[in-house]
Design a protein around this motif. Structure first.
Motif, short mmCIF file in Angstrom:
data_model
loop_
_atom_site.label_atom_id
_atom_site.label_comp_id
_atom_site.label_asym_id
_atom_site.label_seq_id
_atom_site.Cartn_x
_atom_site.Cartn_y
_atom_site.Cartn_z
N ARG A 187 0.83 -1.20 0.00
CA ARG A 187 0.00 0.00 0.00
C ARG A 187 0.88 1.26 0.00
N ASP A 222 0.19 4.03 -1.05
CA ASP A 222 -0.62 5.21 -0.78
C ASP A 222 -0.60 5.61 0.68
N ARG A 223 -0.13 4.72 1.57
CA ARG A 223 -0.13 5.01 3.00
C ARG A 223 1.11 5.81 3.44
N THR A 224 2.06 6.06 2.56
CA THR A 224 3.24 6.85 2.90
C THR A 224 3.22 8.14 2.08
N LEU A 252 4.13 -0.31 2.92
CA LEU A 252 3.35 -0.93 3.98
C LEU A 252 2.52 -2.06 3.38
N MET A 286 -0.68 -4.56 3.78
CA MET A 286 -1.96 -4.63 4.50
C MET A 286 -2.83 -5.74 3.92
N ASP A 331 -9.17 -4.89 2.16
CA ASP A 331 -10.05 -3.90 2.77
C ASP A 331 -11.37 -4.51 3.24
N GLU A 339 -5.58 -3.29 12.80
CA GLU A 339 -5.29 -2.03 12.11
C GLU A 339 -4.64 -2.24 10.75
#
Length: 413
Positions: free
Chosen positions: A110, A112-114, A250, A252, A255, A265
């Protein structure tokens, strides 16, 4: 007719349906796997794509022939699991009932999380990943074009799939640059959120010494907060500039796990670490990378865990206690360049130790020591993956870790 529904036809999901289809009577059990994609990816092969050692067709195959006869395959994306109704809803409106559910949708990167990783204008220009098929292929072009400078191999946070893969990339990059005559023109840095090269002291000492011998600079305890231009910035404001960044974003879980109220989390499903039964529901298991067990997210873990799970599921579905206890067994070849690799073998309670595997004294694989045999073992695993592991055929390796052939290293004076 009882219904087993498996979400995901990756490594763990494919092994589960193929193994259980042989075990569960067809007149009593309907086994269904839900998978949106049409192709199965041999993800360990992504490591070799940037260096031209594998071609794309060696790591991708159609899913259909890999799923055994008697397993129904449903194409579609999962919208959510409704445990109270024993039902899975798909994004197209379909609803699939189940008596037992196996979540095997793994984890995905992911970026997009940084902040700055995707939105800073450098993605697939100076910033690349190799944990996706597309990323590994794009990185192959970047590695061919790279002619020296600051090359940074970076891990955003843990846990990640195949936690030794970033180390392997650093070793292979070092070897690749030496063969091209570019190593003296390259500053190679390994930035990790861990305090060292690995999570356990014996393996950390060994791997750290290998990095030092190759003049690879380790930047430990580096927790990235953002990317600014061509620099990584940590939460404590350390800065690592780069000309080429190879990052592990990251990782994950899916969703839909969060939407279903089943995840933590990171969208990982909390499970009993010995039975893989979801803590929230005794009709749901989570296998492979999709759960929160405290061991490596690696194909070997999925393999050993499914060995234990298959026997347990038969008993659990019959209303009897589950006899097996998964011990967190993992083993991983660590490619180190120059046609060599080392092997680590460990579980929840025992860290990687020196020795021989799988036969004490005979091996043929060396633990925590580089050898050409280990390298060839890693390459041979691709054949075993397609022809033995995925079809659910017996592999002559014990699911539980053994101390046979291992020894504690002698402390240096």
């Amino acid at each position: 007719m009882r219904r087993l529904l498996v979400l995901g036809a990756g490594t763990a999901g494919t092994m589960v349906v193929n193994r259980l289809r042989r075990r569960m009577p067809r007149h009593e059990w309907q086994i269904t796997v839900v998978e949106a994609g049409e192709y199965h990816h041999y993800q360990p092969g992504y490591l070799f794509l940037p260096f031209g050692r594998y071609t794309p067709d060696q790591v991708v195959r159609p899913i259909a022939p890999l799923i055994g006869a008697g397993v129904e395959r449903v194409g579609g994306e999962v919208e959510r699991v409704v445990p109270g109704e024993h039902r899975v809803r798909l994004t197209d409106g379909r609803s699939l009932p189940y008596d037992y559910l196996v979540i095997a949708t793994g984890v995905t990167p992911r970026p997009d999380r940084t902040p700055g990783l995707l939105d800073g204008g450098q993605w697939r220009k100076r910033i690349f990943d190799f944990y996706t098929f597309e990323g590994a292929q794009a990185l192959a072009g970047a590695m061919r074009a790279f002619d020296g400078g600051r090359l940074v191999v970076h891990i955003t946070d843990t846990p990640i799939k195949c936690p030794v893969a970033p180390l392997e990339f650093a070793f292979l990059a070092d070897d690749h640059l030496r063969r091209r005559g570019l190593r003296e023109r390259t500053e190679l840095t390994y930035a990790t959120p861990l305090p060292g090269a690995f999570t356990k002291p014996v393996a950390t000492a060994r791997l750290q010494s290998m990095l030092s011998a190759r003049d690879i600079v380790v930047e430990p305890d580096f927790l990235v907060e953002r990317v600014e231009g061509t620099s990584l910035i940590s939460y404590d404001e350390r800065e690592i500039p780069f000309d080429l960044l190879v990052t592990v974003p990251l990782n994950m879980g899916a969703d839909y796990v969060a939407r279903s109220g089943l995840g933590d989390e990171l969208n990982l499903v909390p499970v009993d670490r010995h039975t893989l039964l979801a803590k929230a529901d005794d009709a749901i298991f989570a296998i492979g990378d999709a759960n929160d067990i405290p061991t490596s997210k690696a194909g070997s873990v999925a393999h050993f865990a499914v060995d234990v799970f298959a026997d347990n599921f038969v008993e659990h579905a019959a209303g009897r206690p589950m006899p097996g206890s998964f011990d967190g067994h993992a083993n991983c070849f660590v490619e180190s360049g120059a046609g060599k690799a080392l092997l680590i073998d460990f579980n929840y309670d025992t860290e990687p130790l020196p020795g021989m595997y799988p036969l004490p004294g005979a091996g043929p694989f060396r633990l925590l020591r580089e050898s050409a045999v280990n390298h060839w073992g890693k390459l041979a695993f691709r054949w075993a993956y397609w022809h033995m592991l995925l079809p659910g055929r017996p592999v002559p390796l014990p699911a539980h870790m053994s101390m046979a052939g291992k020894h504690l290293p002698i402390a240096e004076e």
